[in-house]
Design an enzyme around this catalytic site. Sequence first.
Site, short mmCIF file in Angstrom:
data_model
loop_
_atom_site.label_atom_id
_atom_site.label_comp_id
_atom_site.label_asym_id
_atom_site.label_seq_id
_atom_site.Cartn_x
_atom_site.Cartn_y
_atom_site.Cartn_z
N LYS A 1 -6.35 3.11 6.48
CA LYS A 1 -7.50 2.43 7.08
C LYS A 1 -7.13 0.96 7.36
CE LYS A 1 -8.10 -0.16 3.56
NZ LYS A 1 -7.90 -1.60 3.77
N HIS B 1 -0.82 0.95 13.82
CA HIS B 1 -1.20 2.31 13.43
C HIS B 1 -1.12 3.27 14.60
CE1 HIS B 1 -3.69 1.12 9.61
NE2 HIS B 1 -2.41 0.85 9.49
N ILE C 1 0.83 -1.20 0.00
CA ILE C 1 0.00 0.00 0.00
C ILE C 1 0.87 1.25 0.00
CG2 ILE C 1 -0.26 0.19 2.51
CD1 ILE C 1 -3.03 0.70 -0.14
N ALA C 2 2.03 1.20 0.68
CA ALA C 2 2.95 2.34 0.67
C ALA C 2 3.50 2.57 -0.73
CB ALA C 2 4.10 2.09 1.64
N ASP D 1 -9.90 -5.33 7.04
CA ASP D 1 -9.22 -5.19 5.75
C ASP D 1 -10.18 -4.85 4.62
OD1 ASP D 1 -7.16 -6.48 3.43
OD2 ASP D 1 -6.25 -5.62 5.23
N ARG E 1 11.57 -0.53 9.24
CA ARG E 1 12.21 -1.18 10.38
C ARG E 1 13.64 -1.57 10.06
NH1 ARG E 1 7.90 -5.82 11.41
NH2 ARG E 1 8.09 -5.79 9.13
#
Length: 332
Positions: free
Chosen positions: A96, A78, A15-16, A177, A36
């Site tokens: 979301k 999140h 999604i990024a 999701d 990370r």
Amino acid sequence: MSDSIRWGILGTGGIARTFTTDLRAAGLDVAAVGSRSAESAEAFAAEFDVPRAHGSYEELAADPDVDVVYVASPHPFHAEHALLMIAAGKHVLIEKAFTVNAAQAERIAEAAREAGVAVVEAMWTRFLPHMVRIREIIAAGTLGDVRTVLAEHDQDLPDDPAHRVNDLALGGGSLLDLGIYPVSFAIDMLGLPTRILAHSTMSATGADRQTAIIFEHEGGRQSMSHSALDAAGRVGAQIIGTDARIEIDPWWYGATGFRVVGPDGAVLEEYTDTVESRGMQYEAIEMERVIRAGEHTSPLMPIEQSVAIMHVLDRIREQIGLVYPGEQGAGY
């Protein structure tokens, strides 16, 4: 803050990548990425020509050349990551579902108020051109009294128990999701529900494999939605009024078209999708408008409503018996 609003990307997953692709296509300023691991951040930065790569989220938070951060980590992280960015004075656009539960959402809202930063949930459907036009049609009274909203989000996703959509530790299940889309859509169209009825079928991992939801809204209006992880559906939606209905093309929650249809079947208006990308830039453009205007959130997806939606999802999960790790006895 410089003349341009400088974006930081938290996370390097799918999604990024999609979000950053759309930001680049829209000419927005992507200044940094945090992961990370330094290796993952550097690979992402090289692929998308991002100037700075940070090997930790703390480094991203400390970057003075980042104004707003897109939080693209899995659902259970999140809150932690948004709070980290808020504490550093960054505005945040949070993927979301906003959080895992309402308690986390309330903590983000309170922290943002205290820090004086803007927070918006990245429910990208709300910002797409076809949804803008749909709200105009409803406001004009074309549909008459809007009585019913129907939406489904059924996909055939990976069945690997370790995949994030099946792993409870990663917020797995169809509700957070997939189901979040029709839930948010119904609330956008009809307001918060006054009554909730939900039923699920669970998978072997304990995640909800499919979930059916009926809302009653003010004035006796109703919405019905269905989400599933393991069976592909049409992914369509309708908004039904006393004078006409709107039939939204598959996939209704992405950039798409629709028709306004009268009771006799006559097409009163046909809207054609003209968005060439996936369309995630629209939420980013609105986020930049909010920041420039000195507002605390977006009227299209107010943080107050994001918190309220998480309360609705908590009530749904109570009915279907879905508890995520770490929640039991934690007063979530």
